[in-house]
Scaffold this motif. Structure first.
Motif, short mmCIF file in Angstrom:
data_model
loop_
_atom_site.label_atom_id
_atom_site.label_comp_id
_atom_site.label_asym_id
_atom_site.label_seq_id
_atom_site.Cartn_x
_atom_site.Cartn_y
_atom_site.Cartn_z
N LEU A 1 12.49 -12.83 61.74
CA LEU A 1 12.07 -12.23 60.48
C LEU A 1 12.96 -11.08 60.04
CD1 LEU A 1 8.20 -12.12 61.10
CD2 LEU A 1 9.57 -13.94 60.04
N LEU A 2 13.97 -10.76 60.86
CA LEU A 2 14.87 -9.65 60.52
C LEU A 2 15.77 -10.00 59.34
CD1 LEU A 2 16.13 -8.49 64.04
CD2 LEU A 2 14.57 -7.27 62.52
N ASN A 3 15.95 -9.04 58.44
CA ASN A 3 16.94 -9.13 57.38
C ASN A 3 18.18 -8.37 57.83
OD1 ASN A 3 15.25 -10.55 55.57
ND2 ASN A 3 14.28 -8.64 54.95
N GLU A 4 19.28 -8.58 57.12
CA GLU A 4 20.52 -7.90 57.46
C GLU A 4 20.32 -6.39 57.45
OE1 GLU A 4 25.07 -7.51 55.81
OE2 GLU A 4 23.96 -9.36 55.41
N GLY A 5 20.81 -5.73 58.48
CA GLY A 5 20.72 -4.28 58.57
C GLY A 5 19.43 -3.77 59.20
N GLU A 6 18.56 -4.66 59.62
CA GLU A 6 17.30 -4.25 60.24
C GLU A 6 17.36 -4.40 61.75
OE1 GLU A 6 14.05 -5.26 56.77
OE2 GLU A 6 14.56 -6.86 58.18
N VAL A 7 16.51 -3.66 62.42
CA VAL A 7 16.42 -3.69 63.87
C VAL A 7 14.94 -3.77 64.26
CG1 VAL A 7 18.55 -2.40 64.25
CG2 VAL A 7 16.37 -1.17 64.04
N GLY B 1 17.32 4.64 61.64
CA GLY B 1 17.07 5.97 61.14
C GLY B 1 15.85 6.10 60.24
N ASN B 2 15.09 5.05 60.08
CA ASN B 2 13.91 5.09 59.22
C ASN B 2 12.88 6.09 59.75
OD1 ASN B 2 11.89 4.44 57.35
ND2 ASN B 2 11.20 2.66 58.51
N THR B 3 12.33 6.91 58.86
CA THR B 3 11.27 7.84 59.26
C THR B 3 9.91 7.43 58.72
OG1 THR B 3 11.74 9.27 57.37
CG2 THR B 3 12.87 9.79 59.45
N ASP B 4 9.86 6.36 57.92
CA ASP B 4 8.60 5.87 57.38
C ASP B 4 8.02 4.83 58.34
OD1 ASP B 4 6.42 5.05 55.90
OD2 ASP B 4 7.61 4.07 54.33
N PRO C 1 -3.39 6.46 68.23
CA PRO C 1 -2.20 7.01 67.58
C PRO C 1 -0.94 6.60 68.33
CG PRO C 1 -3.36 8.71 68.81
CD PRO C 1 -4.20 7.47 68.89
N LEU C 2 0.16 6.58 67.61
CA LEU C 2 1.45 6.25 68.23
C LEU C 2 1.91 7.41 69.09
CD1 LEU C 2 1.86 4.53 65.26
CD2 LEU C 2 3.83 3.97 66.64
N LEU C 3 2.41 7.08 70.27
CA LEU C 3 2.96 8.08 71.18
C LEU C 3 4.48 8.11 71.13
CD1 LEU C 3 0.73 7.60 74.35
CD2 LEU C 3 0.54 9.34 72.56
N SER C 4 5.08 6.95 70.87
CA SER C 4 6.53 6.88 70.80
C SER C 4 6.95 5.76 69.86
CB SER C 4 7.16 6.66 72.18
OG SER C 4 6.89 5.37 72.65
N PHE C 5 8.14 5.91 69.29
CA PHE C 5 8.71 4.91 68.39
C PHE C 5 10.21 4.97 68.58
CE2 PHE C 5 10.32 3.36 64.33
CZ PHE C 5 9.47 2.31 64.04
N THR C 6 10.80 3.90 69.11
CA THR C 6 12.22 3.89 69.47
C THR C 6 12.87 2.61 68.99
OG1 THR C 6 11.62 5.07 71.50
CG2 THR C 6 13.84 4.13 71.39
N GLU C 7 13.97 2.74 68.28
CA GLU C 7 14.73 1.57 67.85
C GLU C 7 15.42 0.94 69.04
OE1 GLU C 7 17.52 2.93 64.92
OE2 GLU C 7 15.95 3.97 63.82
N GLN C 8 15.41 -0.39 69.08
CA GLN C 8 16.15 -1.10 70.11
C GLN C 8 17.63 -1.05 69.75
OE1 GLN C 8 14.68 -5.12 70.41
NE2 GLN C 8 12.74 -4.48 71.32
N PRO C 9 18.51 -1.02 70.74
CA PRO C 9 19.95 -1.04 70.44
C PRO C 9 20.32 -2.37 69.78
CG PRO C 9 19.55 -0.79 72.81
CD PRO C 9 18.23 -0.93 72.14
N VAL C 10 21.28 -2.30 68.89
CA VAL C 10 21.72 -3.50 68.16
C VAL C 10 22.54 -4.37 69.05
CG1 VAL C 10 23.03 -4.34 66.18
CG2 VAL C 10 21.70 -2.24 66.02
#
Length: 99
Positions: free
Chosen positions: A7-13, A33-36, A90-99
């Motif tokens: 379901l990923l679009n270009e530029g998404e992680v 870098g998304n903060t939303d 509530p969320l405790l952590s939110f981390t992007e996976q490496p590309v």
């Protein structure tokens, strides 16, 4: 079963997140870098469902469910998404996976 990677679009992680009271790592789609975070969670929920995903897929990928018989005390700290879905805390952590 829906694969989130499909379901990923270009530029998404994919991001990993942990919810209080759970030992599982859940996933959603975001942009670097998304903060939303709330927007990313809601968008991921809609993408899963719009691409033929089921409530079980949402539960397995995101850890979200539609409460039915949950006692009120279990819902007071919930993170509400959309369409009646919520995360059980509530969320405790939110981390992007490496590309």
């Amino acid at each position: 079963m829906i694969l989130l990677q499909s379901l990923l679009n270009e530029g998404e992680v994919i991001a990993d997140y942990i919810v209080a009271g759970s030992y599982c790592v859940w996933n959603c789609i975001t942009t670097p870098g998304n903060t939303d975070i709330a927007g990313a969670l809601e968008d991921t929920l809609h993408r899963i469902l719009e691409n033929g995903g089921t409530e079980d897929d949402v539960q397995e990928i995101m850890g979200a469910h539609i409460p039915n018989d949950d006692p009120d005390w279990m819902l007071k700290d919930a993170t509400y998404l959309d369409l009646g879905y919520l995360l059980p805390g509530p969320l405790l952590s939110f981390t992007e996976q490496p590309v």
